[in-house]
Design a protein around this motif. Structure first.
Motif, short mmCIF file in Angstrom:
data_model
loop_
_atom_site.label_atom_id
_atom_site.label_comp_id
_atom_site.label_asym_id
_atom_site.label_seq_id
_atom_site.Cartn_x
_atom_site.Cartn_y
_atom_site.Cartn_z
N THR A 1 0.71 -1.07 0.09
CA THR A 1 -0.07 0.06 0.06
C THR A 1 0.91 1.47 0.12
N ASP A 2 0.34 2.34 -0.07
CA ASP A 2 0.78 3.50 0.15
C ASP A 2 1.73 3.57 1.33
N GLY A 3 2.95 4.27 1.58
CA GLY A 3 3.77 4.32 2.77
C GLY A 3 5.17 4.67 2.44
N THR A 4 5.90 4.08 3.60
CA THR A 4 7.32 4.62 3.46
C THR A 4 8.07 3.48 4.07
N VAL A 5 9.47 3.07 3.32
CA VAL A 5 10.58 2.13 4.08
C VAL A 5 11.16 2.96 4.90
N ILE A 6 11.07 2.44 6.14
CA ILE A 6 12.03 3.14 7.25
C ILE A 6 13.48 2.13 7.34
N ASN A 7 14.63 3.13 7.52
CA ASN A 7 15.96 2.52 8.02
C ASN A 7 16.15 1.26 6.86
N LEU A 8 16.22 1.59 5.65
CA LEU A 8 16.57 0.70 4.76
C LEU A 8 18.07 0.23 4.58
N GLN A 9 18.33 -0.97 4.97
CA GLN A 9 19.59 -1.48 5.13
C GLN A 9 19.58 -2.58 3.82
#
Length: 378
Positions: A225-233
């Protein structure tokens, strides 16, 4: 707010008794002047907490998805950036599809081979049936020929050689029919012996092929869904595994809930649909309108863990837990960005005590403007 009311009250006391001297400043008047604010403020606060309860603990909670791939493989592409908004259906990462493509091709070849063998046996059976069907009319014709030749020979109109020739031809056709029927029976027996095994094998190959094709689709993971990937490693070259304990990234959805926590005895007048307001620290000086969606009439102290032991209540009595009230943001503030984890103050205005709601609204607005103050020494 209480200080402001007391300051206004003190000003009028000074104006009436000291400055203008409209009333005498005696012991009785002094006692009355002191008692009135105490009683008034106490009653106001008690009524406010019943008919316009407030909460210093309002929270914005977002749905969080721990992204775990369904297949194991080497990551070859991560087209998203951390802490950047993405839309539903955007590609989050790709796993090398080569081994899964090879597995699909192998199973497709096995399926074609298995189905080809079954088709070949069916073709042999159809050929034997066709051969038998072609012999039957020839045999019927030969029998008529023998009968007619015998009748002619008995009347002297035919020779014995023609009868022997017709009889030999009949015997050959009967032998061919018997051989064809035997071959047809043999093929049917062979087909009956292997058809069940072949069909089971084909069904198994088809199931494995469907699984392999599904696994191939899982090499590309999309935003749910719409959103954000946080702390992408996650980076290309890393191995992604299908283990729930090892998510490859954390996806925070745009969808959120706003809850306000209240003491248990503050909610007996609150009903779904009541007006509410919140003041978040991320938006100093702004009041966000809302309505009560529901009261979550459950909290952790109402549950005992599954155990064969007597529950441990502890030496000291546990403090009573709070209940959460879910709030729906009003349409005018739907487009306002509410950060996950944002906190602030809030108030609910019940269907009773409308004349004192204004006091709670003033208190909430004063507190909202105080959020502009950053009180730290470094």
């Amino acid at each position: 707010m209480e200080v402001l009311i007391l300051s206004i009250y003190a000003f009028f006391v000074w104006l009436i008794f000291i400055k203008l001297k409209w009333l005498p400043w005696t012991t009785v008047s002094q006692v009355i002047v002191v008692v009135i604010p105490i009683v008034g403020l106490t009653a106001t606060i008690l009524l406010l907490n019943v008919y316009a309860p407030s909460s210093p603990d309002v929270r914005v909670i977002n749905y969080v998805v721990q992204v775990v791939p369904q297949v194991r493989g080497r990551v070859i592409d991560v087209p998203v950036e951390g802490n950047r908004p993405v839309k539903e259906g955007d590609v989050l990462f790709r796993i090398d599809p080569t081994p899964f493509q090879l597995e699909v091709r192998v199973l497709e070849a096995k399926l074609a081979n298995a189905e080809g063998g079954l088709v070949s046996q069916n073709e042999q059976l159809r050929s034997a049936v066709s051969q038998t069907a072609s012999i039957r009319p020839k045999l019927a014709l030969a029998r008529d020929r023998v009968r007619q030749t015998r009748e002619l020979a008995q009347t002297g109109a035919g020779d014995r050689f023609s009868l022997e020739e017709a009889t030999t031809n009949l015997q050959q056709l009967e032998a061919q029919l018997a051989a064809s029927l035997a071959q047809e029976a043999q093929i049917r027996a062979q087909l009956a012996a292997v058809v069940g095994q072949d069909q089971a094998e084909i069904a198994e190959i088809k199931a494995n092929l469907e699984r392999a094709r599904w696994e191939l689709t899982q090499t590309m993971f999309y935003a749910p869904t719409d959103g954000t990937v946080i702390n992408l490693q996650l980076r290309p070259g890393q191995m992604a595994t299908a283990l729930g304990a090892l998510p490859v990234m954390t996806f925070v959805e745009e969808k959120f809930q706003v809850i306000a926590l209240f003491q248990q005895n503050e909610l007996h007048q609150v009903r779904p649909g009541d007006e509410a307001e919140i003041a978040l620290k991320t938006y100093p000086g702004r009041i966000i309108k809302a309505k009560v969606n529901s009261i979550v009439w459950a909290q952790g102290q109402g549950q005992l863990p599954m155990s064969g032991q007597v529950p441990q209540t502890g030496v000291a009595k546990l403090p009573p837990g709070r209940f959460a009230v879910r709030l729906d943001i009003a349409p005018r503030d739907h487009e306002l960005f509410l950060a996950a984890g944002a906190m602030g103050d809030g108030a609910i205005y019940t269907q009773h005590g409308h004349h004192i709601h204004i006091i709670r609204k003033v208190i909430l607005r004063v507190g909202s403007y105080l959020n502009w103050l950053i009180l730290k020494l470094h």
